[in-house]
Design an enzyme around this catalytic site. Structure first.
Site, PDB file in Angstrom:
ATOM      1  N   LYS A  20      41.101  49.792  41.018  1.00 15.57           N
ATOM      2  CA  LYS A  20      41.961  48.636  41.095  1.00 15.57           C
ATOM      3  C   LYS A  20      40.830  47.637  40.599  1.00 15.57           C
ATOM      4  O   LYS A  20      40.471  47.201  42.414  1.00 15.57           O
ATOM      5  CB  LYS A  20      42.556  48.501  43.033  1.00 15.57           C
ATOM      6  N   GLU A  23      42.067  41.103  40.564  1.00 14.68           N
ATOM      7  CA  GLU A  23      43.308  40.541  39.931  1.00 14.68           C
ATOM      8  C   GLU A  23      41.959  39.281  39.050  1.00 14.68           C
ATOM      9  O   GLU A  23      43.267  39.179  37.702  1.00 14.68           O
ATOM     10  CB  GLU A  23      44.180  39.865  40.841  1.00 14.68           C
ATOM     11  N   LYS A  24      41.487  38.916  39.493  1.00  8.57           N
ATOM     12  CA  LYS A  24      41.314  37.848  38.809  1.00  8.57           C
ATOM     13  C   LYS A  24      40.021  37.898  37.498  1.00  8.57           C
ATOM     14  O   LYS A  24      39.647  37.371  37.021  1.00  8.57           O
ATOM     15  CB  LYS A  24      40.150  36.554  39.662  1.00  8.57           C
ATOM     16  N   CYS A 128      26.647  40.260  44.650  1.00  6.68           N
ATOM     17  CA  CYS A 128      26.144  40.306  46.157  1.00  6.68           C
ATOM     18  C   CYS A 128      24.855  40.327  46.063  1.00  6.68           C
ATOM     19  O   CYS A 128      24.168  40.803  47.083  1.00  6.68           O
ATOM     20  CB  CYS A 128      27.175  41.513  46.379  1.00  6.68           C
ATOM     21  N   GLU A 228      28.800  32.369  52.875  1.00  9.33           N
ATOM     22  CA  GLU A 228      28.672  32.410  51.595  1.00  9.33           C
ATOM     23  C   GLU A 228      29.022  32.010  50.155  1.00  9.33           C
ATOM     24  O   GLU A 228      30.018  30.755  50.164  1.00  9.33           O
ATOM     25  CB  GLU A 228      29.923  33.537  51.262  1.00  9.33           C
TER      26      GLU A 228
END
Length: 343
Positions: A20, A23-24, A128, A228
């Site tokens: 998955k 969604e972006k 990351c 962040e």
């Protein structure tokens, strides 16, 4: 990159896999699935599902899903870990990143500048393992002008043309948050030595672009440092000595990775032994090891018992069993012996 930490090991170990993506940015995962099919992966082994919270919850709750690998924001990772672990699932979750580089006074100027620019602004800082903060031991004075000069030379565009160095950030909301954090840094006393907030890309005047941005005189109590950013924004701090620099890194609430740039083996060894993060680089920016190695992000940036790749990744996607067998006939006895089985 991130799906390739996961599904090749999972399917090699005999599992089917549900991927998955955010969604972006769903496109890359679909491309990987198409390549897997072209390579001969059977239908139904790698499955792509799209959606938002409802799909996320369904994955956490489904009894047929035995394990979850996750990389993403801290809040989403904490939610997933709590909900999925309550269902007894095996979990590996990599969240939160505020990677540091310590630059010693004896560091090679060109090598260090190239590494800092590449790691800080590559992929618009949206990874990351991006370099978010540089701690200059002995001061930034000798470095600042050259750092700004190299950052200004980077080309910002949509990424559809050759030679583009920095593309857009992922959404309007993310751009607004980054701009807010830059402003809070300035208001808290940081020096804005390069401002990329108002950059305009011809043909994409309303795009979500932020140019290379550099803040110096940053301190540990500033919001821009504590949170962040995940964008093309480099924070510069100063320390009097290597002990103070290591202390800065170790006190940060994120512990993904850190690097040191130096020509001193003594300084490198001290950094290696005393820094409290998982991924270490010596004269290289934050490293992403090969799958045969191990991505060793540590808490609080990692939750779970087994890491993504190397031998730990194989263990994560494998159910270990202990089998005890006996094939000889046992002699008759007068009664049932209630003894512990040994061999």
């Amino acid at each position: 990159m991130i799906p390739l930490w996961m599904f090749p090991t999972a399917v090699t170990c005999g599992n089917s896999f549900i991927l998955k993506p955010s969604e972006k940015d769903p496109g890359a995962s679909v491309m990987l699935a198409e390549l897997a099919m072209e390579a001969g992966l059977p239908n139904g082994v790698l499955n792509i599902v799209h959606g938002t919270n409802e799909i996320f919850d369904a994955i956490c709750d489904d009894d047929d899903i035995k394990a979850i690998s996750f990389v993403g924001p801290k809040a989403a990772g904490a939610y997933m870990y709590s909900r999925a672990s309550a269902k007894g699932k095996r979990i590996q979750s990599n969240v939160g990143a505020k990677n540091h580089a310590i630059v010693m006074p004896d560091a090679s100027m060109d090598t260090t500048l190239n590494a800092v620019i590449s790691a800080g602004f590559g992929a618009a800082g949206q990874k990351c393992v991006a370099l978010a903060t540089v701690v200059f031991v002995g001061g930034i004075d000798l470095w600042e002008d050259k750092l700004v000069e190299r950052a200004k030379s980077l080309k910002v565009d949509a990424g559809t043309e050759a030679g583009v160095d920095i593309g857009p950030v992922i959404s309007k909301q993310v751009k607004e948050q980054m701009c807010r954090l830059i402003q809070t840094g300035v208001e808290s006393g940081a020096k804005l030595v390069l401002d990329g907030r108002n950059i305009v890309v011809p043909g994409f005047e309303h795009g979500n672009f932020i140019g290379p941005t550099i803040l110096s005189n940053v301190t540990a109590d500033m919001e821009c440092y504590k949170e962040e950013i995940f964008g093309p924004i480099l924070l510069c701090m100063e320390a009097d000595n290597i002990e103070d620099a290591i202390n800065v890194v170790n006190k940060n609430k994120y512990s993904n990775g850190a690097s040191i740039f130096t020509t001193s083996g003594v300084a490198a060894r001290k950094f290696q032994m005393e820094i409290e993060v998982g991924q270490l680089g010596i004269n290289v920016p934050i490293s992403v090891p090969l799958p045969s190695s191990l991505f060793t992000s540590s808490r609080p940036s990692f939750a779970g018992d087994l890491k993504f790749d190397g031998k730990a990744g194989i263990q994560f996607y494998t159910q270990i069993k202990t089998v005890t067998q006996q094939w000889k006939d046992l002699p008759d006895s007068d009664g049932q012996a209630l003894l512990m089985s040994t061999s």
